[in-house]
Write a protein that holds these residues in place. Structure first.
Motif, PDB file in Angstrom:
ATOM      1  N   SER A 192      48.140  48.876  24.950  1.00 31.62           N
ATOM      2  CA  SER A 192      48.479  49.748  23.650  1.00 31.62           C
ATOM      3  C   SER A 192      47.075  50.388  23.054  1.00 31.62           C
ATOM      4  CB  SER A 192      49.269  49.174  22.635  1.00 31.62           C
ATOM      5  OG  SER A 192      50.508  48.819  23.277  1.00 31.62           O
ATOM      6  N   GLU A 193      46.202  49.525  22.579  1.00 28.40           N
ATOM      7  CA  GLU A 193      45.069  49.976  22.285  1.00 28.40           C
ATOM      8  C   GLU A 193      44.346  50.841  23.127  1.00 28.40           C
ATOM      9  OE1 GLU A 193      42.691  46.539  21.589  1.00 28.40           O
ATOM     10  OE2 GLU A 193      44.217  46.013  19.541  1.00 28.40           O
TER      11      GLU A 193
ATOM     12  N   TRP B 163      41.284  56.271  33.962  1.00 26.10           N
ATOM     13  CA  TRP B 163      40.616  55.557  32.931  1.00 26.10           C
ATOM     14  C   TRP B 163      40.997  54.254  32.762  1.00 26.10           C
ATOM     15  CZ3 TRP B 163      35.498  56.021  31.484  1.00 26.10           C
ATOM     16  CH2 TRP B 163      34.850  57.338  31.901  1.00 26.10           C
ATOM     17  N   VAL B 164      42.545  54.172  32.658  1.00 25.02           N
ATOM     18  CA  VAL B 164      42.796  52.694  32.190  1.00 25.02           C
ATOM     19  C   VAL B 164      42.559  51.705  32.909  1.00 25.02           C
ATOM     20  CG1 VAL B 164      45.158  53.018  33.503  1.00 25.02           C
ATOM     21  CG2 VAL B 164      45.058  51.958  31.182  1.00 25.02           C
ATOM     22  N   ARG B 165      41.972  50.562  32.189  1.00 24.57           N
ATOM     23  CA  ARG B 165      41.572  49.501  33.020  1.00 24.57           C
ATOM     24  C   ARG B 165      42.519  48.191  32.986  1.00 24.57           C
ATOM     25  NH1 ARG B 165      36.026  50.569  33.408  1.00 24.57           N
ATOM     26  NH2 ARG B 165      35.236  51.955  32.045  1.00 24.57           N
ATOM     27  N   THR B 166      43.442  48.136  32.109  1.00 24.45           N
ATOM     28  CA  THR B 166      44.317  46.925  31.942  1.00 24.45           C
ATOM     29  C   THR B 166      45.520  47.242  32.574  1.00 24.45           C
ATOM     30  OG1 THR B 166      44.902  47.715  29.794  1.00 24.45           O
ATOM     31  CG2 THR B 166      43.086  46.125  29.822  1.00 24.45           C
TER      32      THR B 166
ATOM     33  N   ARG C 121      38.243  43.002  26.858  1.00 25.00           N
ATOM     34  CA  ARG C 121      38.417  43.783  25.542  1.00 25.00           C
ATOM     35  C   ARG C 121      38.954  42.868  24.387  1.00 25.00           C
ATOM     36  NH1 ARG C 121      39.534  49.254  25.597  1.00 25.00           N
ATOM     37  NH2 ARG C 121      40.775  48.882  23.966  1.00 25.00           N
ATOM     38  N   GLN C 122      39.669  41.650  24.782  1.00 29.27           N
ATOM     39  CA  GLN C 122      39.993  40.569  23.639  1.00 29.27           C
ATOM     40  C   GLN C 122      38.784  39.956  23.083  1.00 29.27           C
ATOM     41  OE1 GLN C 122      43.225  38.425  26.052  1.00 29.27           O
ATOM     42  NE2 GLN C 122      44.322  39.278  24.401  1.00 29.27           N
ATOM     43  N   ALA C 123      37.808  39.932  23.882  1.00 23.89           N
ATOM     44  CA  ALA C 123      36.332  39.443  23.325  1.00 23.89           C
ATOM     45  C   ALA C 123      35.671  40.122  22.638  1.00 23.89           C
ATOM     46  CB  ALA C 123      35.688  38.809  24.741  1.00 23.89           C
ATOM     47  N   GLY C 124      36.073  41.413  22.576  1.00 23.57           N
ATOM     48  CA  GLY C 124      35.357  42.586  21.586  1.00 23.57           C
ATOM     49  C   GLY C 124      34.634  43.361  22.493  1.00 23.57           C
ATOM     50  N   PHE C 125      34.969  43.584  23.562  1.00 25.50           N
ATOM     51  CA  PHE C 125      34.196  44.659  24.522  1.00 25.50           C
ATOM     52  C   PHE C 125      35.066  45.837  24.785  1.00 25.50           C
ATOM     53  CE2 PHE C 125      31.605  40.704  25.386  1.00 25.50           C
ATOM     54  CZ  PHE C 125      30.644  41.167  24.877  1.00 25.50           C
ATOM     55  N   SER C 126      35.338  46.808  23.898  1.00 29.66           N
ATOM     56  CA  SER C 126      36.196  47.859  24.252  1.00 29.66           C
ATOM     57  C   SER C 126      35.487  49.064  24.615  1.00 29.66           C
ATOM     58  CB  SER C 126      37.042  47.875  23.153  1.00 29.66           C
ATOM     59  OG  SER C 126      36.437  48.205  21.964  1.00 29.66           O
ATOM     60  N   SER C 127      34.268  49.268  24.471  1.00 27.93           N
ATOM     61  CA  SER C 127      33.408  50.543  24.608  1.00 27.93           C
ATOM     62  C   SER C 127      32.014  50.094  25.037  1.00 27.93           C
ATOM     63  CB  SER C 127      33.523  51.370  23.302  1.00 27.93           C
ATOM     64  OG  SER C 127      32.693  50.869  22.216  1.00 27.93           O
TER      65      SER C 127
ATOM     66  N   ILE D  53      31.329  42.220  37.136  1.00 26.11           N
ATOM     67  CA  ILE D  53      31.695  43.379  37.616  1.00 26.11           C
ATOM     68  C   ILE D  53      32.317  44.370  36.728  1.00 26.11           C
ATOM     69  CG2 ILE D  53      32.537  44.616  39.486  1.00 26.11           C
ATOM     70  CD1 ILE D  53      32.115  42.595  41.305  1.00 26.11           C
ATOM     71  N   GLU D  54      33.396  43.818  35.990  1.00 28.85           N
ATOM     72  CA  GLU D  54      34.159  44.704  35.180  1.00 28.85           C
ATOM     73  C   GLU D  54      33.354  45.018  33.848  1.00 28.85           C
ATOM     74  OE1 GLU D  54      37.290  46.250  35.538  1.00 28.85           O
ATOM     75  OE2 GLU D  54      37.009  45.599  37.826  1.00 28.85           O
ATOM     76  N   ALA D  55      32.527  44.039  33.542  1.00 29.56           N
ATOM     77  CA  ALA D  55      31.814  44.099  32.313  1.00 29.56           C
ATOM     78  C   ALA D  55      30.811  45.215  32.667  1.00 29.56           C
ATOM     79  CB  ALA D  55      31.118  42.769  31.861  1.00 29.56           C
ATOM     80  N   ALA D  56      30.229  45.231  33.679  1.00 30.67           N
ATOM     81  CA  ALA D  56      29.067  46.195  33.970  1.00 30.67           C
ATOM     82  C   ALA D  56      29.786  47.555  34.067  1.00 30.67           C
ATOM     83  CB  ALA D  56      28.264  45.938  35.228  1.00 30.67           C
ATOM     84  N   LEU D  57      30.735  47.633  34.625  1.00 29.27           N
ATOM     85  CA  LEU D  57      31.546  49.047  34.857  1.00 29.27           C
ATOM     86  C   LEU D  57      31.850  49.417  33.130  1.00 29.27           C
ATOM     87  CD1 LEU D  57      34.172  48.498  37.635  1.00 29.27           C
ATOM     88  CD2 LEU D  57      32.187  49.703  37.625  1.00 29.27           C
ATOM     89  N   MET D  58      32.334  48.653  32.574  1.00 32.47           N
ATOM     90  CA  MET D  58      32.644  49.159  31.210  1.00 32.47           C
ATOM     91  C   MET D  58      31.440  49.477  30.349  1.00 32.47           C
ATOM     92  SD  MET D  58      35.352  46.285  30.385  1.00 32.47           S
ATOM     93  CE  MET D  58      35.998  46.359  28.619  1.00 32.47           C
ATOM     94  N   ALA D  59      30.430  48.612  30.593  1.00 34.30           N
ATOM     95  CA  ALA D  59      29.118  49.047  30.017  1.00 34.30           C
ATOM     96  C   ALA D  59      28.712  50.311  30.399  1.00 34.30           C
ATOM     97  CB  ALA D  59      27.983  47.799  30.054  1.00 34.30           C
ATOM     98  N   ALA D  60      28.727  50.667  31.682  1.00 36.05           N
ATOM     99  CA  ALA D  60      28.035  51.628  31.977  1.00 36.05           C
ATOM    100  C   ALA D  60      28.939  53.013  32.091  1.00 36.05           C
ATOM    101  CB  ALA D  60      27.899  51.559  33.405  1.00 36.05           C
ATOM    102  N   ASN D  61      30.207  52.778  31.300  1.00 33.65           N
ATOM    103  CA  ASN D  61      31.096  53.816  31.236  1.00 33.65           C
ATOM    104  C   ASN D  61      31.641  54.501  32.549  1.00 33.65           C
ATOM    105  OD1 ASN D  61      32.727  55.354  29.529  1.00 33.65           O
ATOM    106  ND2 ASN D  61      31.443  57.004  29.042  1.00 33.65           N
TER     107      ASN D  61
END
Length: 499
Positions: A13-14, A47-50, A202-208, A229-237
């Motif tokens: 939802s977020e 763009w949706v990841r979840t 995202r629950q761990a605080g990494f949403s952007s 891998i998912e963290a790196a994709l999120m960090a690199a937008n």
């Protein structure tokens, strides 16, 4: 409606709200209703990841009692010319899009007897649509299982022999959790779904991307590397849909092939161009600034090779540094005493049956104790409370997750400073439970400090008759009241993990 792993509806939802969807409302623990115009929907599926599926509701029936009733409802309700008419030449109804039908059943024992079989129920829906198309043209729509133009999804809910049926069309082909960086058919037997990894992050605080700034992200039991891998994709937008296309996925999702009043293909190309530019900029900034570092460790060579292959396919090989070995000997490179965030999915029970499960959790405890300075935190996914207890660490937070039939917990732990730990000892009396803000272990780091503290306590209490756990009568520390002790004990018990 967007669907997800049970327990991630609030996270989804977020995410949909951030993508500018309107009237976002969780429908259950695994589904979210929302409204969006065509440009926004195209952004969502890219763009949706979840999410796993993004579905457009076509119609709902409340009281279907048999397959004949289902057939007639489809015939009378679904406008075949509008749903299956080709976008390339809308004036000729003989040009039909290909279709597929998937049936999802809920409360199967409560469904009408001739709607309990998903294959024959899907066949009934398909026949109703094809027969209606034949009335408009001598031609008929074809079925495509690999890449249908119109993937239809029927969701059935049973109640006392009556079915509620909702028919949707899916805006994409494969499940959105499939990013495409898994190397061929070789998948680790305990691999985490990419959507679950993104939801946990995202629950761990990494949403952007900005929330990864000046962070060190570590997975000491990385497996095939999904979390990193998912963290790196999120960090690199980097948009997950863009990764799927890069790894061989379809460039024209079904929604682009449907008949719309807008130029859907132009909108889709604009969305892809924007995402591509974001990815190029994000990767360049991440590589040049090195503001976020990713480190992984894995014991088993086969899982490590899958990790390397996935990094290569995702284009992230130079962003994630990986090593092979036991995590109890792993030292985080270049942490320089800065706070570290650990995200990991250790082996547990059903997920990965192994005789060395207890040893693996002992090794994880050793790593956490030896490598995490004050201010760090660890997020651990587990489906076995007995395994989790081996960390001997008081949790800070916990989120319930369900995947398949497995009830999981995403558990947060924080490494406290000496001042924070002492304050917690005084406030919560957690010393009676053996907690001190760090995982208990016999490993090297902090051991000397503990020994010194025990020696000092022994010297202080030596020669006295009172219990060394209790303050002397003239101490300034007030004696706790019975009710307070009881409430503290209950609070400690409530902190125990319950499945």
């Amino acid at each position: 409606m967007a669907t997800c792993i049970p327990g991630l509806a609030s996270v989804l939802s977020e995410e949909l709200t951030e993508l500018r969807c309107q009237q976002v409302t969780p429908a259950s623990t695994s589904a979210v209703w929302f409204q969006a115009d065509l440009p926004t929907v195209l952004r969502v599926i890219l763009w949706v990841r979840t999410a796993h599926k993004v579905l457009e509701l076509l119609a709902t029936a409340e009281d279907i009692r048999d397959k004949d009733g289902l057939y007639q409802w489809i015939q009378n309700t679904i406008p075949v010319a509008e749903i299956l008419q080709s976008n390339s030449n809308p004036q000729q109804p003989s040009q039909w899009l290909t279709l597929s039908v998937q049936v999802i059943r809920n409360q199967v024992t409560q469904l009408p007897s001739d709607l309990t079989h998903s294959h024959f129920t899907a066949l009934t829906i398909k026949n109703a649509l094809v027969d209606q198309a034949r009335e408009l043209s001598s031609d008929r729509p074809s079925v495509s299982l690999d890449d249908p133009d119109v993937p239809l999804v029927a969701i059935l809910h049973g109640s006392c022999g009556v079915a509620q049926v909702s028919l949707y069309r899916q805006l994409h082909t494969d499940s959105l959790h499939k990013r495409g960086y898994r190397s061929g058919d070789a998948i680790h037997k305990a691999a985490m779904k990419e959507s679950l990894a993104a939801g946990l992050l995202r629950q761990a605080g990494f949403s952007s991307p900005s929330q990864f700034y000046q962070k060190t992200i570590v997975d000491p039991m990385a497996g095939s590397g999904t979390l990193l891998i998912e963290a790196a994709l999120m960090a690199a937008n980097i948009a997950p849909g863009l990764v799927s296309i890069k790894c061989g996925g379809t460039r024209r999702p079904p929604v682009v092939r449907w008949h719309h009043t807008q130029d859907t293909m132009s909108l889709w190309k604009d969305t892809l161009r924007e995402a591509t530019q974001n990815a190029k900029t994000g990767l360049q900034e991440l590589r040049e600034s090195q503001s976020c570092r990713f480190y992984g460790n894995e014991l088993h060579p086969s899982a490590m090779q899958l990790f390397r292959d996935s990094l290569y396919l995702a284009g992230l090989s130079d962003l994630v540094e990986i090593q092979q070995g036991n995590c109890n000997m792993y030292e985080i490179p270049s942490s320089e005493g800065n706070a570290v965030t650990v995200v990991t999915n250790p082996p547990w029970g059903i997920r990965l049956e192994t005789d060395g499960e207890d040893e693996a959790w002992d090794d994880l405890r050793s790593f956490l104790r030896s490598q995490l300075p004050p201010g760090s935190e660890a997020w651990v996914l587990s489906g076995n409370k007995n395994s989790t207890r081996q960390l001997k660490w008081k949790r800070t937070n916990m989120f319930p997750i369900q995947t398949g039939q497995q009830q999981l917990r995403w558990i947060q732990y924080k490494v406290l400073s000496d001042e924070e730990r002492n304050a917690q000892l005084q406030d919560d009396d957690v010393n009676e439970k053996g907690y001190d803000g760090r995982p208990r272990s016999s490993t090297r780091t902090y051991r000397e400090l503990q020994r010194t503290q025990r020696r000092d306590e022994h010297r202080t209490s030596k020669g006295t008759s009172h219990n060394p756990r209790k303050p002397p009568r003239d101490s300034a520390v007030p004696k706790p009241q019975k009710n307070a002790v009881k409430s503290q004990s209950q609070a400690s018990n409530s902190n125990e993990w319950l499945i």
